[in-house]
Write a protein that holds these residues in place. Sequence first.
Motif, mmCIF file in Angstrom:
data_model
loop_
_atom_site.group_PDB
_atom_site.id
_atom_site.type_symbol
_atom_site.label_atom_id
_atom_site.label_comp_id
_atom_site.label_asym_id
_atom_site.label_seq_id
_atom_site.Cartn_x
_atom_site.Cartn_y
_atom_site.Cartn_z
ATOM 1 N N LEU A 103 -5.048 -5.781 4.021
ATOM 2 C CA LEU A 103 -5.434 -6.355 2.591
ATOM 3 C C LEU A 103 -6.418 -5.262 1.607
ATOM 4 O O LEU A 103 -5.845 -5.202 0.635
ATOM 5 C CB LEU A 103 -6.461 -7.546 3.022
ATOM 6 N N VAL A 104 -6.885 -4.479 2.179
ATOM 7 C CA VAL A 104 -7.872 -3.655 1.361
ATOM 8 C C VAL A 104 -7.183 -1.952 1.605
ATOM 9 O O VAL A 104 -7.611 -1.282 0.256
ATOM 10 C CB VAL A 104 -9.788 -3.499 1.670
ATOM 11 N N GLN A 105 -6.202 -1.684 2.130
ATOM 12 C CA GLN A 105 -5.711 -0.466 2.553
ATOM 13 C C GLN A 105 -4.830 0.389 1.337
ATOM 14 O O GLN A 105 -5.664 1.520 1.741
ATOM 15 C CB GLN A 105 -5.235 -0.462 4.369
ATOM 16 N N ASN A 106 -4.766 -0.465 0.383
ATOM 17 C CA ASN A 106 -4.662 0.241 -0.510
ATOM 18 C C ASN A 106 -5.179 0.853 -1.370
ATOM 19 O O ASN A 106 -4.771 1.181 -2.850
ATOM 20 C CB ASN A 106 -3.160 -0.503 -1.592
ATOM 21 N N ASP A 107 -6.453 0.487 -1.651
ATOM 22 C CA ASP A 107 -7.451 0.698 -2.985
ATOM 23 C C ASP A 107 -8.426 1.118 -2.044
ATOM 24 O O ASP A 107 -9.383 1.813 -2.585
ATOM 25 C CB ASP A 107 -8.318 -0.974 -3.116
ATOM 26 N N VAL A 108 -8.649 1.962 -0.149
ATOM 27 C CA VAL A 108 -9.905 2.482 0.302
ATOM 28 C C VAL A 108 -9.385 3.856 0.317
ATOM 29 O O VAL A 108 -8.056 3.811 0.789
ATOM 30 C CB VAL A 108 -10.127 1.616 0.844
ATOM 31 N N ALA A 109 -10.440 5.059 1.118
ATOM 32 C CA ALA A 109 -9.506 5.667 1.293
ATOM 33 C C ALA A 109 -9.292 6.329 3.224
ATOM 34 O O ALA A 109 -9.202 6.651 3.844
ATOM 35 C CB ALA A 109 -10.281 7.020 1.331
ATOM 36 N N GLY A 110 -10.696 4.962 3.513
ATOM 37 C CA GLY A 110 -11.151 4.138 4.943
ATOM 38 C C GLY A 110 -11.191 3.273 5.727
ATOM 39 O O GLY A 110 -11.144 2.413 4.584
#
Length: 405
Positions: A103-110
């Motif tokens: 859900l979040v991986q495209n908007d965070v670095a790790g």
Amino acid sequence: MSVAMGNRLNYSNKLILAPMVRIGTLPTRLLALDYGADIVYGEELIDFKMLQCKRVENKILGTVDFVLSSGQPVFRTCARERDRVVFQMGTADPQRAVQVAKLVQNDVAGIDVNMGCPKEFSIKGGMGAALLTKPDKIREILCSLVKESSKPVTCKIRILPKVEDTIQLAKLIESTGVSALAVHGRLRDERPRHKVHCDYIKAVAESVSIPLIANGGSDDIIDSYEGIKKFKEMTGASSVMIAREAQWNPSIFRREGKLEEHEVCKAYVKYAVDYDNPYQNSKYCLQQILHEKMETPQGQALMHSESARDIWKDYSEKTPKSHLIEWCRRKGLPVPHYQTEERLKDRHFKSVVLVDGEKYSSSFWEKSKRFAEQSAAVVCLRSLGVSDGRKEDPHCSQKSLWQIF
């Protein structure tokens, strides 16, 4: 040294803002980056809650929000931190963990899993420190995330009563393919008043080949930038993660030394205003920064504040750029976009601001990029017939919330 290597976050030789509930929201993370942090962790967010969220691009704020059906944002991030923010989740289930990561991986670095929080809520849910004695569950969660996530995976643990058992746990975690391991050098039942066990962290650091991130040195060892270096040397860690000292003063990351609390509060409020941070969260974070000065007039005013208006009037410095952001927000327009040109012969700057499809710029070259952007904002506001908020502006109320400083 670059923080990111390609699309992979590099955890070696870094200063890191620790995940802290209520503290690690967007304004604090951005402030920590400004002051010298290399990587910032968000506050722990529980998998069940995140899976109720929808991803929304907030064009007015220039953010990506993960919001509940009620419209309440649970996690907010922006381009400024995208290559350096790590999303920390609380989970006890590999399938849910993978769903959240995707859900979040495209908007965070790790992606990080909390495996050390000793709070009752986490323990009862089988999360946090409850996982320390469940090696099979740890392996299952981390292996699933490493396999399914497009971003590097880490986890954060506390030490076990025996150093040998802590090393064994660390090696198990390393075998899952995680990119780094953070170790808080206290036992599950120990609290900040107990001294951090640097020897345990050092033993783990010497036993694994992945970057080891040392945590737990606040107050006991870390009270300055020199203290950060001392903690790193004492633990033999690759990187240092700071929690309470950063909670009390995010400028702990500055090589030049910490700033006075009032200055930090002003900087915090600017981000809180720009990114529409919830009032209660902003008040709480400011109280942490002023924790030793709550008896002062400023501290008392903060304590008795009842709205965002009360907080902003005491700590915010309104600028033409801020006025322009606020005007765009009221009109439902995207945040202003600035393009700045540098004149190389004398290193002066000129900015163009794009608002609602129109470009505005001053005819003057300024001595800094900051002044150039403010000048462009002034031109835009005056072209629109809007006050730029400066004291010499006859349209600006003397009771403006933004003119205390």
